[in-house]
Design a protein around this motif. Structure first.
Motif, PDB file in Angstrom:
ATOM      1  N   VAL A  74      10.190  38.341  21.585  1.00  0.00           N
ATOM      2  CA  VAL A  74      11.016  37.794  20.510  1.00  0.00           C
ATOM      3  C   VAL A  74      11.733  36.500  20.893  1.00  0.00           C
ATOM      4  CG1 VAL A  74      13.131  39.071  21.095  1.00  0.00           C
ATOM      5  CG2 VAL A  74      12.628  38.544  18.707  1.00  0.00           C
ATOM      6  N   GLY A  75      11.917  36.230  22.187  1.00  0.00           N
ATOM      7  CA  GLY A  75      12.728  35.093  22.598  1.00  0.00           C
ATOM      8  C   GLY A  75      12.207  33.765  22.107  1.00  0.00           C
ATOM      9  N   TYR A  76      10.903  33.522  22.270  1.00  0.00           N
ATOM     10  CA  TYR A  76      10.342  32.241  21.835  1.00  0.00           C
ATOM     11  C   TYR A  76      10.516  32.049  20.337  1.00  0.00           C
ATOM     12  CZ  TYR A  76       6.891  28.791  20.408  1.00  0.00           C
ATOM     13  OH  TYR A  76       6.264  27.705  19.821  1.00  0.00           O
ATOM     14  N   SER A  77      10.258  33.082  19.578  1.00  0.00           N
ATOM     15  CA  SER A  77      10.366  32.977  18.126  1.00  0.00           C
ATOM     16  C   SER A  77      11.793  32.649  17.704  1.00  0.00           C
ATOM     17  CB  SER A  77       9.912  34.288  17.481  1.00  0.00           C
ATOM     18  OG  SER A  77       9.922  34.178  16.071  1.00  0.00           O
ATOM     19  N   LEU A  78      12.776  33.295  18.339  1.00  0.00           N
ATOM     20  CA  LEU A  78      14.176  33.054  17.974  1.00  0.00           C
ATOM     21  C   LEU A  78      14.665  31.695  18.465  1.00  0.00           C
ATOM     22  CD1 LEU A  78      15.704  36.574  18.719  1.00  0.00           C
ATOM     23  CD2 LEU A  78      15.287  35.549  16.471  1.00  0.00           C
ATOM     24  N   ALA A  79      14.101  31.196  19.567  1.00  0.00           N
ATOM     25  CA  ALA A  79      14.553  29.924  20.122  1.00  0.00           C
ATOM     26  C   ALA A  79      13.887  28.729  19.441  1.00  0.00           C
ATOM     27  CB  ALA A  79      14.287  29.878  21.625  1.00  0.00           C
ATOM     28  N   PHE A  80      12.579  28.799  19.216  1.00  0.00           N
ATOM     29  CA  PHE A  80      11.843  27.636  18.720  1.00  0.00           C
ATOM     30  C   PHE A  80      11.137  27.874  17.395  1.00  0.00           C
ATOM     31  CE2 PHE A  80      12.318  26.515  23.202  1.00  0.00           C
ATOM     32  CZ  PHE A  80      12.690  25.185  23.091  1.00  0.00           C
ATOM     33  N   GLY A  81      11.271  29.062  16.844  1.00  0.00           N
ATOM     34  CA  GLY A  81      10.719  29.323  15.527  1.00  0.00           C
ATOM     35  C   GLY A  81      11.683  28.910  14.430  1.00  0.00           C
ATOM     36  N   SER A  82      11.234  29.068  13.203  1.00  0.00           N
ATOM     37  CA  SER A  82      12.056  28.731  12.033  1.00  0.00           C
ATOM     38  C   SER A  82      11.997  29.881  11.053  1.00  0.00           C
ATOM     39  CB  SER A  82      11.554  27.439  11.368  1.00  0.00           C
ATOM     40  OG  SER A  82      11.556  26.367  12.289  1.00  0.00           O
ATOM     41  N   GLY A  83      12.673  29.711   9.962  1.00  0.00           N
ATOM     42  CA  GLY A  83      12.570  30.695   8.889  1.00  0.00           C
ATOM     43  C   GLY A  83      13.588  31.805   8.943  1.00  0.00           C
ATOM     44  N   GLY A  84      14.541  31.746   9.875  1.00  0.00           N
ATOM     45  CA  GLY A  84      15.583  32.768   9.939  1.00  0.00           C
ATOM     46  C   GLY A  84      16.613  32.570   8.851  1.00  0.00           C
ATOM     47  N   VAL A  85      17.404  33.596   8.601  1.00  0.00           N
ATOM     48  CA  VAL A  85      18.423  33.498   7.553  1.00  0.00           C
ATOM     49  C   VAL A  85      19.551  32.563   7.975  1.00  0.00           C
ATOM     50  CG1 VAL A  85      17.923  35.773   6.593  1.00  0.00           C
ATOM     51  CG2 VAL A  85      19.551  35.572   8.462  1.00  0.00           C
ATOM     52  N   ALA A  86      19.698  32.339   9.272  1.00  0.00           N
ATOM     53  CA  ALA A  86      20.717  31.407   9.768  1.00  0.00           C
ATOM     54  C   ALA A  86      20.028  30.413  10.694  1.00  0.00           C
ATOM     55  CB  ALA A  86      21.823  32.158  10.490  1.00  0.00           C
ATOM     56  N   ASP A  87      19.139  29.610  10.137  1.00  0.00           N
ATOM     57  CA  ASP A  87      18.253  28.782  10.949  1.00  0.00           C
ATOM     58  C   ASP A  87      19.000  27.714  11.737  1.00  0.00           C
ATOM     59  OD1 ASP A  87      15.524  28.349  11.720  1.00  0.00           O
ATOM     60  OD2 ASP A  87      15.581  26.462  10.609  1.00  0.00           O
ATOM     61  N   PRO A 160      20.157  31.642  21.310  1.00  0.00           N
ATOM     62  CA  PRO A 160      20.820  30.875  20.234  1.00  0.00           C
ATOM     63  C   PRO A 160      21.217  29.458  20.649  1.00  0.00           C
ATOM     64  CG  PRO A 160      21.715  33.095  20.373  1.00  0.00           C
ATOM     65  CD  PRO A 160      20.870  32.902  21.587  1.00  0.00           C
ATOM     66  N   ILE A 161      21.743  29.294  21.876  1.00  0.00           N
ATOM     67  CA  ILE A 161      22.111  27.945  22.320  1.00  0.00           C
ATOM     68  C   ILE A 161      20.870  27.054  22.381  1.00  0.00           C
ATOM     69  CG2 ILE A 161      22.956  26.596  24.282  1.00  0.00           C
ATOM     70  CD1 ILE A 161      24.935  28.841  24.860  1.00  0.00           C
ATOM     71  N   CYS A 162      19.787  27.576  22.923  1.00  0.00           N
ATOM     72  CA  CYS A 162      18.533  26.814  22.989  1.00  0.00           C
ATOM     73  C   CYS A 162      18.094  26.367  21.601  1.00  0.00           C
ATOM     74  CB  CYS A 162      17.460  27.672  23.650  1.00  0.00           C
ATOM     75  SG  CYS A 162      15.845  26.875  23.783  1.00  0.00           S
ATOM     76  N   HIS A 163      18.148  27.274  20.643  1.00  0.00           N
ATOM     77  CA  HIS A 163      17.740  26.916  19.283  1.00  0.00           C
ATOM     78  C   HIS A 163      18.671  25.878  18.677  1.00  0.00           C
ATOM     79  CE1 HIS A 163      15.936  27.447  15.306  1.00  0.00           C
ATOM     80  NE2 HIS A 163      17.175  27.405  14.829  1.00  0.00           N
TER      81      HIS A 163
END
Length: 417
Positions: A74-87, A160-163
């Motif tokens: 999940v880490g890559y998706s949360l750091a460099f992915g998009s489409g989250g409710v709090a992008d 989160p900081i990375c994103h």
């Protein structure tokens, strides 16, 4: 060529392969991994007492194993992915388990690189960050607590900081500059180390017993591996084999040398003699200080950043620790926290469009805002993670185990049977 999936994910682009850049980032990935294993493991392993060497190295190995699996899940998706409710704060889950990633996809930030390579390169940054924190609580933390800490801290603090800085979040959109991880890696880890040192408390015998490094030769080897690996850390962050990568490589070497001199001069005046540990610590201070600015400043800026980073980190690792009497065992905050803060602020002063177009909008104010956000997120997040560890696994080993040494008490092994 593998065909593209029917629909690209929101963070993806079709791969437009740049073979030269791909070869360079493959090399850089290996170099950055070298920084953790064996670089940081030996650097830290030489600075602890003989009875805690295996335990210290084990924490670095565990960080690699845990973060690699979490990055895939999940880490890559949360750091460099998009489409989250709090992008603007954290990415979404659409790329969890690397769903939708193929040999024909690229991340939109680096369309010339295969996405699998981008994932691997960014993973090496995620691996070394919690491994750095372990230097603050070395020689007194339970291994199960260290494992749980890495799991939670990676997901709740680093990702989160990375994103927010690199993955499309609000700090990157604001214009906060962090070329290779001064804030994302070093400030977040340094602040976490300081919080951990304060919460966990000092080692048994701190301020009374001899807690000196057991083998500075190991530390010197580790520092040398860190220096070499840092070329991939900084020059690789150009994401291409180009002129900016070349500037970043030279700036890295120059700042490290200047900081080693700056630290040693202050130490020589303060203690009346220079030390090998001081030279090595100054070297690392310069590497940390130049990290956020490496591909954004010219050589004169890199020299000043390095020259200031050495004395600043000496003040953080020696004078501040002495005045406040906290036990940051291996100076995680003194080197990485202070060095990262100095480098990130000076990036706003010395960044120039003559080196990198991104330098045209450099701002000391924006850099300060970004730093404040990283310090707050890491500080609060680390405290919460430590509290979870305290009330589940427990944080500290028993006093008798600490006196005996963590190598045998936690792992049933000794350095010299």
């Amino acid at each position: 060529m593998t065909p593209l999936p029917a629909a690209l994910l929101s963070h993806q682009a079709p791969l437009d392969l740049n073979e030269a850049s791909t070869a360079w980032i493959l090399t850089s990935t290996a170099l950055v991994l070298l920084m953790t294993l064996p670089g940081l493991a030996l650097f830290y392993g030489g600075m602890v007492r003989r009875k805690n060497v295996i335990a210290t190295i084990a924490q670095a190995v565990a960080a690699f194993a845990i973060v690699t699996v979490l990055w895939f899940v999940v880490g890559y998706s949360l750091a460099f992915g998009s489409g989250g409710v709090a992008d603007s704060v954290v990415g979404g889950l659409e790329a969890a388990f690397l769903n939708g990633v193929t040999p024909a996809t690229a991340h939109r930030l680096a369309p010339g690189l295969p996405e699998f390579l981008w994932i691997a390169y960014q993973l090496t940054f995620a691996v070394i960050t919690p491994a750095l924190i372990a230097g603050a609580f070395a020689e007194r933390v339970k291994f199960p607590a260290a494992v749980l800490f890495v799991c939670l801290w990676h997901l709740l603090v680093y990702v989160p900081i990375c994103h927010q800085v690199w993955g499309g979040g609000w700090m990157g959109s604001l214009g906060v500059l962090d070329f290779a991880g001064g804030a994302v890696v070093h400030v977040s880890a340094g602040v976490a180390g300081l919080v951990a040192a304060l919460v966990i408390g000092p080692r048994h015998g701190f301020g009374r017993d001899n807690l000196a490094p057991h083998n500075l030769a190991l530390t010197a080897i580790g520092a040398g591996l860190l220096l070499v690996g840092w070329l991939g850390f900084n020059a690789g962050s150009a994401w291409a084999a180009d002129g900016i990568a070349a500037v970043a490589a030279f700036n890295t070497l120059l700042a490290a040398a200047a900081a080693a001199i700056g630290w040693t001069v202050v130490e020589w005046i303060d203690h009346r003699r220079p030390t090998l540990l001081g030279l090595l610590s100054g070297l690392v201070a310069g590497l940390v200080g130049i990290t956020p600015a490496a591909g954004l400043v010219d050589a004169r800026g890199a020299f000043v950043i390095g020259l200031l980073s050495g004395p600043a980190c000496y003040a953080g690792a020696v004078w501040l620790k002495r005045a406040l009497k906290y036990d940051d065992s291996l100076d995680a905050f003194g080197l990485h926290g202070v060095g990262g803060i100095v480098g990130a602020l000076l990036t706003g002063v010395f960044a120039t469009a003559a080196i990198n177009p991104a330098g045209a909008n450099a701002s000391l104010v924006r850099q300060a805002v970004g730093l404040a956000a990283v310090v707050a997120w890491s500080g609060v997040g680390t405290f919460l993670v430590l509290m979870i560890c305290r009330f589940t696994t427990g944080l500290r080993v028993a006093k008798e185990d600490e006196i005996e040494g963590l190598d045998y008490a936690q792992h049933g092994e000794t350095l010299h049977p």
